[in-house]
Write a protein that holds these residues in place. Sequence first.
Motif, PDB file in Angstrom:
ATOM      1  N   LEU A  74       0.828  -1.211   0.000  1.00  0.00           N
ATOM      2  CA  LEU A  74       0.000   0.000   0.000  1.00  0.00           C
ATOM      3  C   LEU A  74       0.859   1.256   0.000  1.00  0.00           C
ATOM      4  O   LEU A  74       0.507   2.264  -0.641  1.00  0.00           O
ATOM      5  CB  LEU A  74      -0.938  -0.003   1.198  1.00  0.00           C
ATOM      6  N   VAL A  75       1.974   1.216   0.697  1.00  0.00           N
ATOM      7  CA  VAL A  75       2.852   2.391   0.715  1.00  0.00           C
ATOM      8  C   VAL A  75       3.527   2.571  -0.645  1.00  0.00           C
ATOM      9  O   VAL A  75       3.597   3.685  -1.185  1.00  0.00           O
ATOM     10  CB  VAL A  75       3.909   2.254   1.831  1.00  0.00           C
ATOM     11  N   PRO A 135       0.502   6.755   3.793  1.00  0.00           N
ATOM     12  CA  PRO A 135       1.425   6.809   4.931  1.00  0.00           C
ATOM     13  C   PRO A 135       1.486   5.458   5.625  1.00  0.00           C
ATOM     14  O   PRO A 135       0.561   4.643   5.537  1.00  0.00           O
ATOM     15  CB  PRO A 135       0.801   7.880   5.836  1.00  0.00           C
ATOM     16  N   ILE A 136       2.571   5.227   6.330  1.00  0.00           N
ATOM     17  CA  ILE A 136       2.787   3.908   6.924  1.00  0.00           C
ATOM     18  C   ILE A 136       1.673   3.556   7.904  1.00  0.00           C
ATOM     19  O   ILE A 136       1.125   2.448   7.873  1.00  0.00           O
ATOM     20  CB  ILE A 136       4.171   3.855   7.613  1.00  0.00           C
ATOM     21  N   ASP A 137       1.325   4.471   8.809  1.00  0.00           N
ATOM     22  CA  ASP A 137       0.305   4.161   9.812  1.00  0.00           C
ATOM     23  C   ASP A 137      -1.048   3.869   9.159  1.00  0.00           C
ATOM     24  O   ASP A 137      -1.754   2.926   9.561  1.00  0.00           O
ATOM     25  CB  ASP A 137       0.168   5.322  10.802  1.00  0.00           C
ATOM     26  N   ALA A 138      -1.418   4.650   8.143  1.00  0.00           N
ATOM     27  CA  ALA A 138      -2.688   4.412   7.459  1.00  0.00           C
ATOM     28  C   ALA A 138      -2.663   3.080   6.699  1.00  0.00           C
ATOM     29  O   ALA A 138      -3.659   2.344   6.676  1.00  0.00           O
ATOM     30  CB  ALA A 138      -2.979   5.564   6.494  1.00  0.00           C
ATOM     31  N   ALA A 139      -1.530   2.776   6.118  1.00  0.00           N
ATOM     32  CA  ALA A 139      -1.410   1.510   5.402  1.00  0.00           C
ATOM     33  C   ALA A 139      -1.539   0.332   6.359  1.00  0.00           C
ATOM     34  O   ALA A 139      -2.207  -0.664   6.049  1.00  0.00           O
ATOM     35  CB  ALA A 139      -0.076   1.459   4.658  1.00  0.00           C
ATOM     36  N   LEU A 196      -0.102  -3.673  16.238  1.00  0.00           N
ATOM     37  CA  LEU A 196      -0.061  -2.737  15.124  1.00  0.00           C
ATOM     38  C   LEU A 196       1.177  -1.853  15.152  1.00  0.00           C
ATOM     39  O   LEU A 196       1.766  -1.585  14.089  1.00  0.00           O
ATOM     40  CB  LEU A 196      -1.335  -1.896  15.089  1.00  0.00           C
ATOM     41  N   PRO A 197       1.640  -1.382  16.327  1.00  0.00           N
ATOM     42  CA  PRO A 197       2.893  -0.602  16.335  1.00  0.00           C
ATOM     43  C   PRO A 197       4.084  -1.411  15.828  1.00  0.00           C
ATOM     44  O   PRO A 197       4.937  -0.883  15.098  1.00  0.00           O
ATOM     45  CB  PRO A 197       3.051  -0.212  17.806  1.00  0.00           C
ATOM     46  N   ASP A 198       4.148  -2.716  16.203  1.00  0.00           N
ATOM     47  CA  ASP A 198       5.237  -3.556  15.704  1.00  0.00           C
ATOM     48  C   ASP A 198       5.152  -3.688  14.180  1.00  0.00           C
ATOM     49  O   ASP A 198       6.169  -3.675  13.479  1.00  0.00           O
ATOM     50  CB  ASP A 198       5.190  -4.934  16.339  1.00  0.00           C
ATOM     51  N   ALA A 199       3.921  -3.818  13.666  1.00  0.00           N
ATOM     52  CA  ALA A 199       3.756  -3.921  12.219  1.00  0.00           C
ATOM     53  C   ALA A 199       4.217  -2.645  11.521  1.00  0.00           C
ATOM     54  O   ALA A 199       4.872  -2.708  10.464  1.00  0.00           O
ATOM     55  CB  ALA A 199       2.295  -4.202  11.887  1.00  0.00           C
ATOM     56  N   ASP A 205       7.948  -2.663  11.403  1.00  0.00           N
ATOM     57  CA  ASP A 205       8.442  -3.608  10.393  1.00  0.00           C
ATOM     58  C   ASP A 205       8.340  -3.012   8.995  1.00  0.00           C
ATOM     59  O   ASP A 205       9.245  -3.138   8.173  1.00  0.00           O
ATOM     60  CB  ASP A 205       7.638  -4.904  10.458  1.00  0.00           C
ATOM     61  N   VAL A 206       7.213  -2.360   8.713  1.00  0.00           N
ATOM     62  CA  VAL A 206       7.018  -1.757   7.395  1.00  0.00           C
ATOM     63  C   VAL A 206       8.041  -0.661   7.164  1.00  0.00           C
ATOM     64  O   VAL A 206       8.639  -0.566   6.071  1.00  0.00           O
ATOM     65  CB  VAL A 206       5.588  -1.215   7.266  1.00  0.00           C
ATOM     66  N   ALA A 207       8.288   0.159   8.170  1.00  0.00           N
ATOM     67  CA  ALA A 207       9.254   1.255   8.029  1.00  0.00           C
ATOM     68  C   ALA A 207      10.652   0.705   7.760  1.00  0.00           C
ATOM     69  O   ALA A 207      11.387   1.235   6.907  1.00  0.00           O
ATOM     70  CB  ALA A 207       9.236   2.130   9.274  1.00  0.00           C
ATOM     71  N   ARG A 208      11.059  -0.340   8.475  1.00  0.00           N
ATOM     72  CA  ARG A 208      12.390  -0.922   8.254  1.00  0.00           C
ATOM     73  C   ARG A 208      12.503  -1.520   6.853  1.00  0.00           C
ATOM     74  O   ARG A 208      13.524  -1.371   6.175  1.00  0.00           O
ATOM     75  CB  ARG A 208      12.680  -1.978   9.312  1.00  0.00           C
ATOM     76  N   ALA A 209      11.470  -2.220   6.428  1.00  0.00           N
ATOM     77  CA  ALA A 209      11.518  -2.831   5.093  1.00  0.00           C
ATOM     78  C   ALA A 209      11.607  -1.769   4.000  1.00  0.00           C
ATOM     79  O   ALA A 209      12.382  -1.902   3.040  1.00  0.00           O
ATOM     80  CB  ALA A 209      10.285  -3.707   4.879  1.00  0.00           C
TER      81      ALA A 209
END
Length: 306
Positions: free
Chosen positions: A169-170, A176-180, A194-197, A200-204
């Motif tokens: 989605l990003v 944005p990451i949180d919305a995605a 959800l914060p861990d997810a 993870d998305v930000a690192r990837a």
Amino acid sequence: LGSQLGSPALSVASTEQLRELGSRPGSQLGSRPGSQLGSPALSVASTEQLRELGSQLGSQAGAAEPGRIFSRLLGTASAPAVLRQELHTPQRHAGWFEAAAPAPTAPPSETTELDVALARTWHDCATEASRPRLAPSAFTQAAAPRLRWNKPGRHGTAFGHTVHQAIGLVLTAGKPIDAAVTTAAACNALEAHLPDAARDVARALATLRVLGVPENRYRLEYPISGRAADGVRLLAGYVDLVAIRDGDLLVLDFKTDLPPTPQDPPLPEYVAQVCGYASVLARAMPDRPVRTGLLFTADGEVRWIP
């Protein structure tokens, strides 16, 4: 039939019949063009000539000669214009069909060496034709890490699906990451972590930017299939990310479970999975080297597969 004709200028009869009629007393056919034809089986005379001969035969012979088609055509007897035959169907054979069918021949009573060889060849060909080919199969059936490493998993399958979908989605929708993560979590019924997810998305995404993925042509969840090395299986699956870069073809598989330590190699099934992807893509694009890796979102690091 000749005497029944109206406007046509010419009629056809057998040469033998025209010769016979031409030789009868009082016939004028001998001086007509139609009687000059020799060897052909059919001759042509004008309809007017045949009418004249028909009237002569009717007055001389009286009744038609049943054994001669010509006399039936030109004599006083009338002949049907269409000959009707018995109806023939596959279920009910007509008499004319049975009469024309060849008599059945009995099979040979002795078996020759050629018969044995042909039977063996047919059997071998039938066996080969019925052999299963390219049975569909997944690229890998990797077990859960906690079963192989005796370590706890991270947050389950719904968590992994959420991270995969949020990354897409990003990249593709610009969310944005949180919305995605919120959208993906709702789709996968994920209510916790959800914060861990999001982390993870930000690192990837940070790792993908370093690898130059957003600036190149790439596909997410790319479907591929191809023949396995054993030649009897058709492998099918989805590559998490395929990117065409300047010097190579990048193949990455996202993993959301706990990453292995430097002392532990990646799970062999994971390696087989991504190498299977690479082998199929390498055959499709032989002019471009393929680089494969496992991107663990828990630390954002790529474990490259040599």
